[in-house]
Motif scaffolding. Structure first.
Motif, PDB file in Angstrom:
ATOM      1  N   GLN A   5       0.831  -1.203   0.000  1.00 60.70           N
ATOM      2  CA  GLN A   5       0.000   0.000   0.000  1.00 60.70           C
ATOM      3  C   GLN A   5       0.869   1.257   0.000  1.00 60.70           C
ATOM      4  O   GLN A   5       0.559   2.247  -0.662  1.00 60.70           O
ATOM      5  CB  GLN A   5      -0.918  -0.006   1.226  1.00 60.70           C
ATOM      6  N   PHE A   6       1.954   1.204   0.782  1.00 56.56           N
ATOM      7  CA  PHE A   6       2.873   2.339   0.877  1.00 56.56           C
ATOM      8  C   PHE A   6       3.452   2.665  -0.493  1.00 56.56           C
ATOM      9  O   PHE A   6       3.476   3.833  -0.920  1.00 56.56           O
ATOM     10  CB  PHE A   6       3.991   1.986   1.871  1.00 56.56           C
ATOM     11  N   GLU A   7       3.921   1.636  -1.205  1.00 61.51           N
ATOM     12  CA  GLU A   7       4.508   1.859  -2.524  1.00 61.51           C
ATOM     13  C   GLU A   7       3.474   2.351  -3.525  1.00 61.51           C
ATOM     14  O   GLU A   7       3.748   3.251  -4.336  1.00 61.51           O
ATOM     15  CB  GLU A   7       5.154   0.564  -3.024  1.00 61.51           C
ATOM     16  N   GLN A   8       2.277   1.767  -3.466  1.00 59.04           N
ATOM     17  CA  GLN A   8       1.233   2.175  -4.410  1.00 59.04           C
ATOM     18  C   GLN A   8       0.851   3.638  -4.205  1.00 59.04           C
ATOM     19  O   GLN A   8       0.567   4.367  -5.168  1.00 59.04           O
ATOM     20  CB  GLN A   8       0.003   1.274  -4.237  1.00 59.04           C
ATOM     21  N   THR A   9       0.842   4.086  -2.949  1.00 60.11           N
ATOM     22  CA  THR A   9       0.423   5.453  -2.640  1.00 60.11           C
ATOM     23  C   THR A   9       1.499   6.480  -2.949  1.00 60.11           C
ATOM     24  O   THR A   9       1.212   7.548  -3.517  1.00 60.11           O
ATOM     25  CB  THR A   9       0.034   5.560  -1.149  1.00 60.11           C
ATOM     26  N   ALA A  53       9.763   4.259   6.092  1.00 61.39           N
ATOM     27  CA  ALA A  53      10.133   2.932   5.570  1.00 61.39           C
ATOM     28  C   ALA A  53      11.147   2.256   6.475  1.00 61.39           C
ATOM     29  O   ALA A  53      11.086   1.038   6.705  1.00 61.39           O
ATOM     30  CB  ALA A  53      10.696   3.068   4.152  1.00 61.39           C
ATOM     31  N   THR A  54      12.086   3.038   7.011  1.00 66.18           N
ATOM     32  CA  THR A  54      13.080   2.478   7.933  1.00 66.18           C
ATOM     33  C   THR A  54      12.434   2.059   9.241  1.00 66.18           C
ATOM     34  O   THR A  54      12.684   0.964   9.758  1.00 66.18           O
ATOM     35  CB  THR A  54      14.187   3.522   8.196  1.00 66.18           C
ATOM     36  N   ASP A  55      11.585   2.922   9.790  1.00 67.78           N
ATOM     37  CA  ASP A  55      10.952   2.640  11.078  1.00 67.78           C
ATOM     38  C   ASP A  55      10.015   1.436  10.995  1.00 67.78           C
ATOM     39  O   ASP A  55       9.880   0.678  11.963  1.00 67.78           O
ATOM     40  CB  ASP A  55      10.185   3.885  11.538  1.00 67.78           C
ATOM     41  N   ARG A  56       9.356   1.244   9.845  1.00 69.30           N
ATOM     42  CA  ARG A  56       8.408   0.135   9.693  1.00 69.30           C
ATOM     43  C   ARG A  56       9.062  -1.146   9.183  1.00 69.30           C
ATOM     44  O   ARG A  56       8.387  -2.139   8.939  1.00 69.30           O
ATOM     45  CB  ARG A  56       7.292   0.565   8.732  1.00 69.30           C
ATOM     46  N   HIS A  57      10.385  -1.102   9.025  1.00 71.09           N
ATOM     47  CA  HIS A  57      11.146  -2.296   8.633  1.00 71.09           C
ATOM     48  C   HIS A  57      10.666  -2.859   7.291  1.00 71.09           C
ATOM     49  O   HIS A  57      10.523  -4.084   7.146  1.00 71.09           O
ATOM     50  CB  HIS A  57      11.087  -3.376   9.719  1.00 71.09           C
ATOM     51  N   TYR A  58      10.424  -1.954   6.329  1.00 67.77           N
ATOM     52  CA  TYR A  58      10.123  -2.422   4.980  1.00 67.77           C
ATOM     53  C   TYR A  58      11.385  -3.064   4.394  1.00 67.77           C
ATOM     54  O   TYR A  58      12.465  -3.004   4.979  1.00 67.77           O
ATOM     55  CB  TYR A  58       9.663  -1.262   4.109  1.00 67.77           C
ATOM     56  N   SER A  59      11.279  -3.644   3.222  1.00 65.43           N
ATOM     57  CA  SER A  59      12.390  -4.382   2.625  1.00 65.43           C
ATOM     58  C   SER A  59      13.617  -3.487   2.474  1.00 65.43           C
ATOM     59  O   SER A  59      13.504  -2.278   2.256  1.00 65.43           O
ATOM     60  CB  SER A  59      11.992  -4.946   1.264  1.00 65.43           C
ATOM     61  N   SER A  60      14.812  -4.116   2.599  1.00 68.83           N
ATOM     62  CA  SER A  60      16.055  -3.355   2.486  1.00 68.83           C
ATOM     63  C   SER A  60      16.193  -2.726   1.104  1.00 68.83           C
ATOM     64  O   SER A  60      16.800  -1.659   0.957  1.00 68.83           O
ATOM     65  CB  SER A  60      17.247  -4.265   2.772  1.00 68.83           C
TER      66      SER A  60
END
Length: 331
Positions: A5-9, A53-60
């Motif tokens: 969702q983050f990437e799509q938005t 993105a860092t705080d939510r531990h999204y992919s590296s």
């Protein structure tokens, strides 16, 4: 919010900003006046997206991509507006600690690779003293004993030069050499950086364990506690920069290895700029403070504790106020 969702938005925002950055990086950029005027606000939103993105531990892969855009955008935003000294101050006060926090996964790995082997060999040598000779030769062991003998007028007197100024230069050269090898060897798919981090950790632990057995703990630990906060932290950051280079080669994603390495190098080099500043400070403390045997151990421990708190606080908190001055806070 899940990563998809983050990437799509928000992906259209950072893709547009990436196009603007590429245009600004070219010798003759073709951005319109409106695009240039909106660049700063879009860049601030990008910084916030990277922090989320860092705080939510999204992919590296996503975190590294956004981190790369943050660094490249910062270069375009400030390089034409600030004189050198202002850029240096801005980098030291905010840019470097923010960059360290953005690369914290590499920092933690490097820290573990340095300290964990050191702690293990330290405990092992306390239990079995002869193990020190598996790490370092007898002549070097004797040299360390001579350096930290409590009878010395000046700690570390068994060394290359006689004056503090000369030793200041020696420490700068030696420390930067160690850090550069730790960083540059990361080009070998990270193996070189891992080796030097583990080796330096083992050497550090072996010396500490042997001198503890020799009952030279007061002279040794009071000597290293002051400059160690800057020097050891700088070595960890150097190792993290090397690990980033290695990871860029091992996992380039959709990029070619050359392009992945190029992008990782831009961030790694900036980390090394900060490392050099830290090592100069460490060398100054080591030459003019740590070696002074006129000071009482408790005074050195007190100052050393303050310096460790200063370094940790600087890397954790400095520059954070800039993160809050963002336009439009994504959820």
């Amino acid at each position: 919010m899940k990563q998809g969702q983050f990437e799509q938005t928000y992906q259209p925002l950072w893709e547009l900003l990436e196009q603007h950055i590429i245009a600004l990086e070219s010798p003759q950029h073709s951005l319109s006046g409106d695009e240039l005027a909106s660049f700063a606000s879009r860049y601030r939103r990008l910084c916030h997206l990277h922090a989320l993105a860092t705080d939510r531990h999204y992919s590296s892969h996503l975190v590294d991509k956004l981190g790369d855009l943050v660094v490249r955008g910062h270069q375009q935003l400030y390089r034409r507006k600030q004189p050198f000294m202002q850029q240096l101050i801005s980098f030291v006060v905010a840019g470097f600690p923010r960059l360290v926090r953005a690369q914290q996964s590499y920092i933690w790995w490097a820290t573990a690779l340095l300290y964990v082997p050191g702690l293990i060999i330290y405990i092992a040598i306390l239990w079995q003293p002869d193990l020190v000779y598996t790490i370092t030769p007898p002549t070097q062991v004797s040299s360390f004993e001579e350096m930290y003998d409590p009878q010395n007028r000046t700690l570390g007197s068994a060394r290359e030069s006689d004056t503090n100024v000369q030793m200041f230069g020696f420490y700068i050269r030696n420390n930067i050499g160690v850090s550069f090898r730790t960083f540059a060897s990361g080009i070998l798919f990270g193996v070189g950086s891992i080796f030097f981090l583990v080796y330096n950790g083992l050497l550090m632990g072996a010396v500490a364990g042997h001198l503890t057995n020799a009952e030279f703990t007061q002279t040794f630990f009071s000597f290293v506690v002051g400059h160690g906060s800057f020097e050891l932290t700088a070595i960890c950051i150097s190792g993290a920069a090397g690990l980033k280079l290695g990871y860029a080669l091992l996992a380039p994603g959709n990029l070619t290895r050359a392009e992945s390495l190029k992008r990782a190098s831009k961030i790694a080099i900036q980390l090394i700029y900060g490392v050099i500043i830290m090592l100069v400070i460490a060398a100054f403390i080591e030459a003019f403070w740590s070696s002074n045997n006129m000071l009482l151990p408790w005074q050195k421990y007190l100052v050393g504790g303050f310096l460790w708190a200063l370094v940790i606080g600087y890397l954790v908190f400095s520059g954070r106020r800039l993160d809050t001055r963002l336009e439009g806070k994504p959820q």
